[in-house]
Design a protein around this motif. Structure first.
Motif, short mmCIF file in Angstrom:
data_model
loop_
_atom_site.label_atom_id
_atom_site.label_comp_id
_atom_site.label_asym_id
_atom_site.label_seq_id
_atom_site.Cartn_x
_atom_site.Cartn_y
_atom_site.Cartn_z
N PHE A 46 37.48 50.66 74.11
CA PHE A 46 36.73 51.43 75.09
C PHE A 46 37.27 51.07 76.46
CE2 PHE A 46 32.92 51.53 77.94
CZ PHE A 46 32.81 52.90 78.00
N ASP A 47 37.68 52.10 77.22
CA ASP A 47 38.33 51.82 78.50
C ASP A 47 37.38 51.83 79.69
OD1 ASP A 47 37.69 54.47 78.71
OD2 ASP A 47 39.75 55.19 78.89
N GLY A 48 36.10 52.15 79.49
CA GLY A 48 35.14 52.13 80.58
C GLY A 48 35.05 53.42 81.35
N ALA A 49 36.01 54.31 81.20
CA ALA A 49 35.96 55.57 81.94
C ALA A 49 34.96 56.53 81.33
CB ALA A 49 37.35 56.22 81.96
N GLY A 50 34.67 56.38 80.07
CA GLY A 50 33.73 57.27 79.40
C GLY A 50 33.96 57.29 77.92
N LEU A 51 32.97 57.71 77.19
CA LEU A 51 33.07 57.81 75.74
C LEU A 51 33.50 59.22 75.35
CD1 LEU A 51 29.85 55.89 74.69
CD2 LEU A 51 32.18 55.17 74.24
N PRO A 52 34.13 59.36 74.19
CA PRO A 52 34.45 60.72 73.72
C PRO A 52 33.19 61.55 73.57
CG PRO A 52 35.58 59.04 72.41
CD PRO A 52 34.61 58.31 73.28
N GLU A 53 33.34 62.85 73.62
CA GLU A 53 32.20 63.76 73.48
C GLU A 53 31.51 63.54 72.14
OE1 GLU A 53 29.65 66.61 75.03
OE2 GLU A 53 31.38 65.65 75.98
N LEU A 54 30.19 63.50 72.17
CA LEU A 54 29.41 63.25 70.96
C LEU A 54 29.52 64.44 70.02
CD1 LEU A 54 27.50 60.93 70.00
CD2 LEU A 54 25.61 62.40 70.68
N ASP A 55 29.81 64.17 68.77
CA ASP A 55 29.91 65.21 67.75
C ASP A 55 28.49 65.62 67.33
OD1 ASP A 55 30.49 66.92 65.71
OD2 ASP A 55 31.72 65.51 64.57
N MET A 56 28.10 66.86 67.62
CA MET A 56 26.75 67.34 67.34
C MET A 56 26.65 68.06 66.00
SD MET A 56 24.82 66.33 69.80
CE MET A 56 23.36 67.33 69.52
N SER A 57 27.66 67.95 65.16
CA SER A 57 27.58 68.58 63.85
C SER A 57 26.59 67.84 62.96
CB SER A 57 28.97 68.59 63.18
OG SER A 57 29.45 67.28 63.01
N THR A 58 25.92 68.57 62.09
CA THR A 58 24.87 67.97 61.25
C THR A 58 25.42 66.96 60.25
OG1 THR A 58 25.05 69.83 59.72
CG2 THR A 58 23.40 70.00 61.47
N SER A 59 26.70 67.06 59.91
CA SER A 59 27.28 66.11 58.95
C SER A 59 27.34 64.69 59.50
CB SER A 59 28.69 66.57 58.56
OG SER A 59 29.54 66.63 59.70
N GLN A 60 27.23 64.53 60.82
CA GLN A 60 27.30 63.21 61.43
C GLN A 60 25.95 62.49 61.46
OE1 GLN A 60 30.08 61.55 62.58
NE2 GLN A 60 31.19 63.22 61.56
N ILE A 61 24.87 63.21 61.15
CA ILE A 61 23.54 62.63 61.27
C ILE A 61 23.36 61.37 60.40
CG2 ILE A 61 21.09 63.02 60.80
CD1 ILE A 61 21.37 65.80 61.88
N ALA A 230 19.06 63.15 72.34
CA ALA A 230 19.24 63.46 73.75
C ALA A 230 20.15 64.67 73.95
CB ALA A 230 19.80 62.25 74.49
N GLY A 231 21.21 64.75 73.15
CA GLY A 231 22.10 65.90 73.24
C GLY A 231 21.41 67.19 72.83
N ILE A 233 18.22 67.79 73.14
CA ILE A 233 17.29 68.14 74.22
C ILE A 233 18.02 68.80 75.37
CG2 ILE A 233 15.79 67.12 75.98
CD1 ILE A 233 14.97 65.04 73.89
N GLU A 234 19.18 68.25 75.74
CA GLU A 234 19.95 68.82 76.85
C GLU A 234 20.36 70.26 76.55
OE1 GLU A 234 23.24 66.27 77.49
OE2 GLU A 234 22.04 64.61 78.30
N ARG A 235 20.71 70.55 75.31
CA ARG A 235 21.16 71.90 74.96
C ARG A 235 20.02 72.82 74.56
NH1 ARG A 235 26.02 71.64 70.82
NH2 ARG A 235 24.27 71.15 69.44
N GLY A 236 18.82 72.24 74.38
CA GLY A 236 17.70 73.05 73.90
C GLY A 236 17.90 73.53 72.48
N ASP A 237 18.57 72.71 71.65
CA ASP A 237 18.91 73.07 70.28
C ASP A 237 17.77 72.64 69.35
OD1 ASP A 237 19.99 73.46 67.76
OD2 ASP A 237 21.97 72.71 68.30
N ASN A 238 16.89 73.56 68.98
CA ASN A 238 15.75 73.24 68.12
C ASN A 238 16.18 72.79 66.72
OD1 ASN A 238 13.68 73.83 70.01
ND2 ASN A 238 13.98 76.02 69.64
N HIS A 239 17.23 73.41 66.18
CA HIS A 239 17.69 73.07 64.83
C HIS A 239 18.19 71.65 64.77
CE1 HIS A 239 19.38 73.61 60.83
NE2 HIS A 239 20.56 73.18 61.28
N ALA A 240 19.03 71.24 65.73
CA ALA A 240 19.55 69.86 65.75
C ALA A 240 18.42 68.87 66.00
CB ALA A 240 20.63 69.73 66.82
#
Length: 580
Positions: A46-61, A230-231, A233-240
């Motif tokens: 981890f370089d401190g600049a930021g984390l990769p984008e969170l994968d919001m696919s249901t297979s990752q739950i 949190a992701g 909520i930010e997107r307003g994704d009821n299914h996720a």
């Protein structure tokens, strides 16, 4: 009084390996493999600049759920060790108590976001180039949401142990370790287990804030169920959001069946009573473990030899000259305590100087007065929540504690309610408040209660379950009913537990106000006038002077409340309501 039996094995000695032992070993192996699998993700670069984008696919739950559960149990392990150690020290040493209790008062008032703003950079500097720094910051944040309730509960259980039992331990010449193992820890078992369940739920309540960190204008989202929520909520994704809720509820129910319910059944042997209760709590996992030969084998081949070895060492110690045995340990302990106290005072002084330097020239008297007024508004919400939760949940908690069969159903439901993150109710709550025209200034009281009222319920249940069965029988013989029963038996018996629950509920309410006074779903945001909303906005924008000032004001409110109200109630409970 029941015989204290710390071992988990059955009374009869089993004679061989069985399918139960195979299941236990397979489960232990699976837990070990899971810890390695999910722990490996904590050590990536981890370089401190930021984390990769969170994968919001249901297979990752499932993977995210495993990462979150691992953080929860690591934080709980540290919380348990911290709570027992500090609770024991505060109960045994007056000087330590004079420092520990005020420190706990201050620390429980510091919100999770306040800890994050101060610890993320420190942990990242401690583990440069590794994600472990951010992981430690998230685990520490969960730890701060769990530990205070457990510490207060264990401390209060220690100071309310009946005097005759303490005298019996002294008469038999028990060492400190023998007294702790045979008397103090068993006597505190009920309170510690129920407060642990509540604290574990408190960790779930703040899991989104712990894994989706927004501090100093940086957004850090760790792979986990909280950040996935949190992701959504930010997107307003009821299914996720719904899938994340289902995953979290599944973990809560599994933890209840595999951990908490067996512990409650096991702790029933530690009730201080002369007659057995007619309805003892049960657990299929506990029955399975009692029938396993593995624990009997470990008792005979491992724990008993270790106990004999420790006994031999203690016997050698007793053969030393009395002056050497008495003075050297005391001198070492005092030196260590003085060293730790000096270090703690130094750190506090340096932190105060750094805070004053940050506030110098950046905070006006008008701004401070505004922050204090916002704190008063939040205080009124905390007060309203404490009163309403007491009136509603005290009779319900007593009824559950008196009916173990009802507790089997109510216990997991209460855990779900205590663990449910309030921000996951925002899809319903925000729409309901907008549709009905309910001001968020009033509605936030309900949102605060969703996360903190359970402290009162769980402690009242623990107090009701700890009432000796013979006292219930005496009350029945004398025909005590309704208010007479409450005034004579129930209220005095549960009062010490209620004090612990109400104190931690009030402290947790200040913390929960950060989540409850700002409700956001998609593009709709409702904001209440209060200190919690102010801290949330200041933390997100990275306004260090405002963060310091607002957290300082919140800490001042909580410390004054604890000093003027809760400490006096603790002393009153210790003086008047001991089972002596």
């Amino acid at each position: 009084m029941k015989r204290y039996a710390p071992q988990l094995v059955a009374d009869k000695h089993l004679t061989g390996f069985s399918w139960r032992d195979a299941m236990v070993l397979i489960t232990l192996f699976g837990l070990f493999w899971s810890a390695l699998h999910f722990g490996r993700g904590m050590l990536v670069a981890f370089d401190g600049a930021g984390l990769p984008e969170l994968d919001m696919s249901t297979s990752q739950i499932p993977y995210y759920a495993g990462r979150t559960l691992m953080r929860m149990w690591i934080a709980f392990a540290f919380s348990l060790f911290f709570a027992v150690s500090l609770g024991y020290l505060a109960a045994k040493n007056k000087l330590a108590r004079s420092m520990i209790l005020p420190a706990l008062d201050v620390l429980q008032s510091v919100p999770v976001l306040g800890f994050l703003s101060a610890t993320v950079a420190g942990f990242m500097a401690l583990f440069p180039g590794s994600l472990l720094g951010v992981e430690c910051a998230a685990i520490f944040a969960i730890f701060t949401g769990q530990v205070w309730n457990m510490a207060f509960g264990f401390y209060h259980s220690m100071i309310t142990i009946p005097t005759d039992m303490q005298e019996a331990a002294s008469t038999y010449g028990l060492t400190r370790w023998q007294r702790f193992r045979s008397l103090e820890l068993p006597a505190s078992a009920h309170s510690l287990i129920w407060n642990s369940m509540m604290s574990f739920g408190g960790g779930w309540f703040f899991v989104a804030q712990s894994e989706a960190i927004s501090v100093m204008n940086k957004d850090l989202k760790l792979p986990g169920l909280g950040s996935y929520m949190a992701g959504a909520i930010e997107r307003g994704d009821n299914h996720a959001a719904l899938l994340a809720v289902i995953a979290m509820l599944s973990l809560i129910l599994v933890s209840d069946q595999l951990v908490w319910r067996p512990l409650i059944a096991w702790a029933d042997k530690f009730k201080m009573e002369l007659t057995d209760s007619g309805q003892a709590p049960t657990s299929w996992v506990y029955k399975l473990l009692r029938g396993a030969y593995l624990f009997d084998w470990l008792q005979q081949r491992v724990w008993q030899p270790l106990g004999d070895m420790l006994g031999a060492l203690q016997a050698r110690t007793k053969q030393r000259p009395k002056a050497l045995r008495r003075n050297r340990p005391n001198w070492l302990l005092r030196a260590l305590g003085l060293l730790l106290a000096t270090w703690a005072i130094y750190e506090v002084v340096m932190a105060c100087l750094a805070a004053l330097a940050a506030l110098h020239g950046a905070l006006t008297l008008g701004q401070f007065a505004h922050i204090a007024w916002l704190g008063f508004l939040t205080f009124l919400r905390v007060l309203a929540m404490t009163i309403l939760a007491t009136l509603i949940w005290t009779p319900i908690g007593v009824w559950i504690g008196f009916h173990p069969k009802a507790a089997r159903i109510a216990q997991p439901l209460a855990q779900i309610g205590a663990s449910f993150p309030v921000n996951m109710t925002f899809p319903l709550i925000v729409g309901l408040f907008v549709a009905t025209g309910t001001p968020i200034n009033w509605g936030s009281i309900f949102l605060i209660a969703m996360g903190t009222q359970w402290y009162i319920l769980f402690n009242v249940i623990a107090g009701a379950m700890a009432i000796p069965n013979e006292l219930k029988e005496v009350a029945s013989i004398y025909g005590l009913r309704k208010w007479k029963l409450w005034r004579t038996l129930i209220l005095p018996a549960i009062f010490p537990f209620w004090v612990t629950g109400a104190c931690t509920a009030a402290g947790g309410a200040w913390n929960a106000s950060i989540v409850a006074e700002i409700a956001t779903w998609g593009t709709t945001t409702l904001k209440a006038d209060g200190l919690g909303a102010f801290i949330a906005e200041a933390t997100k924008s990275g306004d260090t002077p405002m963060i310091i000032a607002s957290i300082g004001v919140m800490s001042l409110y909580v410390v004054l409340l604890n000093k003027l109200v809760w400490r006096r109630l603790y002393a009153f409970a210790e003086r008047r309501f001991r089972l002596d």
